[in-house]
Design a protein around this motif. Structure first.
Motif, PDB file in Angstrom:
ATOM      1  N   PRO A   1     -12.020 -25.943 -26.252  1.00  0.00           N
ATOM      2  CA  PRO A   1     -12.450 -25.923 -24.843  1.00  0.00           C
ATOM      3  C   PRO A   1     -11.397 -25.388 -23.868  1.00  0.00           C
ATOM      4  CG  PRO A   1     -11.972 -28.171 -25.542  1.00  0.00           C
ATOM      5  CD  PRO A   1     -11.858 -27.312 -26.761  1.00  0.00           C
ATOM      6  N   TYR A   2     -10.146 -25.271 -24.309  1.00  0.00           N
ATOM      7  CA  TYR A   2      -9.075 -24.862 -23.400  1.00  0.00           C
ATOM      8  C   TYR A   2      -8.517 -23.478 -23.713  1.00  0.00           C
ATOM      9  CZ  TYR A   2      -9.478 -29.848 -22.817  1.00  0.00           C
ATOM     10  OH  TYR A   2      -9.988 -31.092 -22.617  1.00  0.00           O
ATOM     11  N   HIS A   3      -8.854 -22.939 -24.862  1.00  0.00           N
ATOM     12  CA  HIS A   3      -8.257 -21.684 -25.306  1.00  0.00           C
ATOM     13  C   HIS A   3      -8.494 -20.528 -24.339  1.00  0.00           C
ATOM     14  CE1 HIS A   3      -7.976 -17.896 -27.556  1.00  0.00           C
ATOM     15  NE2 HIS A   3      -6.931 -18.483 -28.112  1.00  0.00           N
ATOM     16  N   ASP A   4      -9.690 -20.387 -23.831  1.00  0.00           N
ATOM     17  CA  ASP A   4     -10.009 -19.260 -22.945  1.00  0.00           C
ATOM     18  C   ASP A   4      -9.288 -19.325 -21.602  1.00  0.00           C
ATOM     19  OD1 ASP A   4     -11.637 -18.190 -24.858  1.00  0.00           O
ATOM     20  OD2 ASP A   4     -13.494 -18.995 -24.012  1.00  0.00           O
ATOM     21  N   GLN A   5      -8.729 -20.479 -21.271  1.00  0.00           N
ATOM     22  CA  GLN A   5      -8.055 -20.637 -19.981  1.00  0.00           C
ATOM     23  C   GLN A   5      -6.534 -20.604 -20.100  1.00  0.00           C
ATOM     24  OE1 GLN A   5      -9.810 -24.348 -18.570  1.00  0.00           O
ATOM     25  NE2 GLN A   5     -11.621 -23.739 -19.714  1.00  0.00           N
ATOM     26  N   ILE A   6      -6.009 -20.251 -21.287  1.00  0.00           N
ATOM     27  CA  ILE A   6      -4.559 -20.193 -21.481  1.00  0.00           C
ATOM     28  C   ILE A   6      -4.002 -18.996 -20.715  1.00  0.00           C
ATOM     29  CG2 ILE A   6      -2.721 -19.810 -23.174  1.00  0.00           C
ATOM     30  CD1 ILE A   6      -4.486 -21.262 -25.215  1.00  0.00           C
TER      31      ILE A   6
END
Length: 196
Positions: free
Chosen positions: A74-79
Motif C-alpha cells: 500500500p505504500y510502495h507507489d508513494q515512495i
C-alpha cells in the motif's frame, strides 16, 4: 515560552519533570493523526525488505526484481525517489524493520519516533540536572513547535539521531568515554549527519 515562564520556580525538580513529561507527551499524541511525510513510505518499505531478507542497499524501490513485493504494497507507489536505493544507516533500517513487525503502518513508525523523542526529553533532564540548571529549560525542546511537528506530526527519523546524540552528551558530561563513544556511534548509525 509562556509555559517555560509560568512553571513555578518553587516547585521541586520532580514536580517540574512530571508536568513537562505529561505536557510534552500529550502534545505529541495530539499530533500523531497528522498526515506523515512521504519519507515514512520509504521507512516502511525498507523495513519490509529487511524482514524479507533483502538488502535495501542493493535494490531501489522501483527495481523490477522487487515487483512481486511492490504489487500489493500500500505504500510502495508513494515512495519518494524510487530510483534510489536506501541511504539511511543500518541502525535506522533495523529499527524500522523491528517496528513494522508489530504493524505495517505509518503510525507504528511515528510511535517509534515519538518514543525516541521522549527519550531525548529525559536525557535533557539528566543533562540539566548534572549541570545544576533548572529543568524548566527542557521545555525549549520538549514543547518546541518545530520538534513537535517534524517528529510526532510528520514522522521524520532525525528524532532517533537526537536521542543517541543526547545520550552521548550525558555520558560526555560524566566523562564516561566508552559509553559516550558507543552512543555517538549509535547516533552515526541512525543518521550519518551525526559524524559532523
Amino acid at each position: 515560552l509562556a509555559f517555560l515562564l509560568l512553571i513555578p520556580r518553587k516547585w521541586t525538580a520532580s514536580q517540574k519533570a512530571w508536568l513537562i513529561i505529561i505536557t510534552a507527551l500529550l502534545c505529541r499524541l495530539l499530533l500523531l493523526p497528522l498526515p506523515p511525510s512521504d519519507d515514512i513510505n520509504r521507512y516502511l518499505w525498507e523495513g519490509r525488505l529487511l524482514n524479507e531478507g533483502i538488502s535495501p542497499y542493493h535494490f531501489a524501490p522501483d527495481s523490477p526484481a522487487l515487483d512481486h513485493l511492490a504489487k500489493n504494497d500500500p505504500y510502495h507507489d508513494q515512495i519518494n525517489h524510487p530510483y534510489n536505493p536506501a541511504a539511511s544507516p543500518p541502525l535506522a533500517l533495523y529499527l524500522f524493520s523491528w517496528a513494522i513487525k508489530l504493524s505495517y503502518t505509518p503510525l507504528t513508525i511515528k510511535i517509534l519516533i515519538v518514543l525516541a523523542d521522549m527519550g531525548s526529553v529525559l536525557f535533557l533532564f539528566k543533562l540539566l540536572h548534572h549541570r545544576r540548571l533548572d529543568l524548566r529549560w527542557s521545555t525549549l525542546y520538549a514543547l518546541n513547535p518545530l520538534v513537535l511537528l517534524s517528529f510526532a506530526g510528520h514522522g521524520h527519523f532525525d528524532a532517533i539521531q537526537a536521542f543517541f546524540m543526547l545520550g552521548a552528551l550525558v555520558f560526555f558530561d560524566r566523562r564516561r568515554w566508552f559509553w559516550m563513544f558507543l552512543w555517538l556511534g549509535l547516533a552515526v548509525q541512525s543518521k550519518y549527519m551525526a559524524v559532523v
